[in-house]
Scaffold this active site. Structure first.
Site, mmCIF file in Angstrom:
data_model
loop_
_atom_site.group_PDB
_atom_site.id
_atom_site.type_symbol
_atom_site.label_atom_id
_atom_site.label_comp_id
_atom_site.label_asym_id
_atom_site.label_seq_id
_atom_site.Cartn_x
_atom_site.Cartn_y
_atom_site.Cartn_z
ATOM 1 N N ASP A 8 5.245 73.540 22.571
ATOM 2 C CA ASP A 8 4.535 74.462 22.425
ATOM 3 C C ASP A 8 4.236 74.613 20.879
ATOM 4 O O ASP A 8 4.658 73.533 20.182
ATOM 5 C CB ASP A 8 4.893 75.808 23.112
ATOM 6 N N CYS A 65 10.489 73.947 21.973
ATOM 7 C CA CYS A 65 9.539 75.347 21.476
ATOM 8 C C CYS A 65 10.298 76.004 20.366
ATOM 9 O O CYS A 65 11.091 75.417 19.727
ATOM 10 C CB CYS A 65 9.550 76.340 22.811
ATOM 11 N N THR A 67 12.492 78.321 20.030
ATOM 12 C CA THR A 67 14.061 78.525 20.519
ATOM 13 C C THR A 67 14.727 77.643 21.217
ATOM 14 O O THR A 67 16.172 77.656 21.685
ATOM 15 C CB THR A 67 14.208 80.065 20.890
ATOM 16 N N HIS A 98 28.749 64.946 31.898
ATOM 17 C CA HIS A 98 29.186 65.768 32.865
ATOM 18 C C HIS A 98 28.001 66.386 33.742
ATOM 19 O O HIS A 98 28.262 66.735 34.853
ATOM 20 C CB HIS A 98 29.807 67.049 32.304
ATOM 21 N N HIS A 133 32.169 64.889 38.567
ATOM 22 C CA HIS A 133 30.951 65.690 37.792
ATOM 23 C C HIS A 133 29.779 65.454 39.045
ATOM 24 O O HIS A 133 28.863 66.414 39.178
ATOM 25 C CB HIS A 133 30.547 64.897 36.688
#
Ligand code: RB5
Length: 146
Positions: A8, A65, A67, A98, A133
């Protein structure tokens, strides 16, 4: 490997940095925006990238973005997506080994372009370990299909 990348308005500088990185690594990519500095809505970018990963059009996705949180929340709504929000190099390696994460999310207001580049380089070049995993991922896939 083919990668879909998008951001964004809050992640556009790191997106450009990572496009440069993918060119250097000779990784094929498609840029799904955004193109401008004006305010846009992160789900409009996260969901198209996540859908391309989920339907196999691309192998992996990268979302930036402010955060990384909005992008990761939106991407993880798409079945088959395992989007990891990562801001350190240890987690970048661990989430590939993992979790077999297929989308990387980062926040441009959280880390700088140098660290974002290191994280992306590790994430793009680290293989999944499989084994125990895989069993854990199978449990997520089973839950998604119920
Ligand atoms: C945009 O202002 C900001 O909310 C967005 O980039 C992101 O941080 C959302 O999680």
């Amino acid at each position: 490997m083919k990668v879909a990348i998008a951001s964004d308005h809050g992640g556009i500088n790191i997106k450009q940095e990572l496009i440069t990185l993918m060119k250097e690594l000779e990784i094929e990519y498609i840029d799904l925006g955004c193109e401008c500095e004006s305010s846009v809505d992160y789900p409009d970018y996260a969901i198209p990238v996540a859908e391309k990963v989920a339907n196999g059009e691309v192998d992996r996705g990268v979302l930036i973005c402010g955060t990384g949180i909005g992008m990761s929340i939106a991407a993880n709504k798409v079945k088959g997506v395992r989007c990891a929000l990562v801001h350190d190099t240890f987690s970048a390696k661990a989430t590939r080994e993992h979790n077999n994460s297929n989308i990387l999310a980062m926040g441009e207001r959280v880390i700088g372009p140098g660290l974002a580049r290191e994280i992306a380089k590790i994430w793009l070049t680290t293989e999944f370990e499989g084994g125990r995993h895989q069993n854990r991922i199978n449990k997520i896939t089973t839950y998604e299909s119920e």
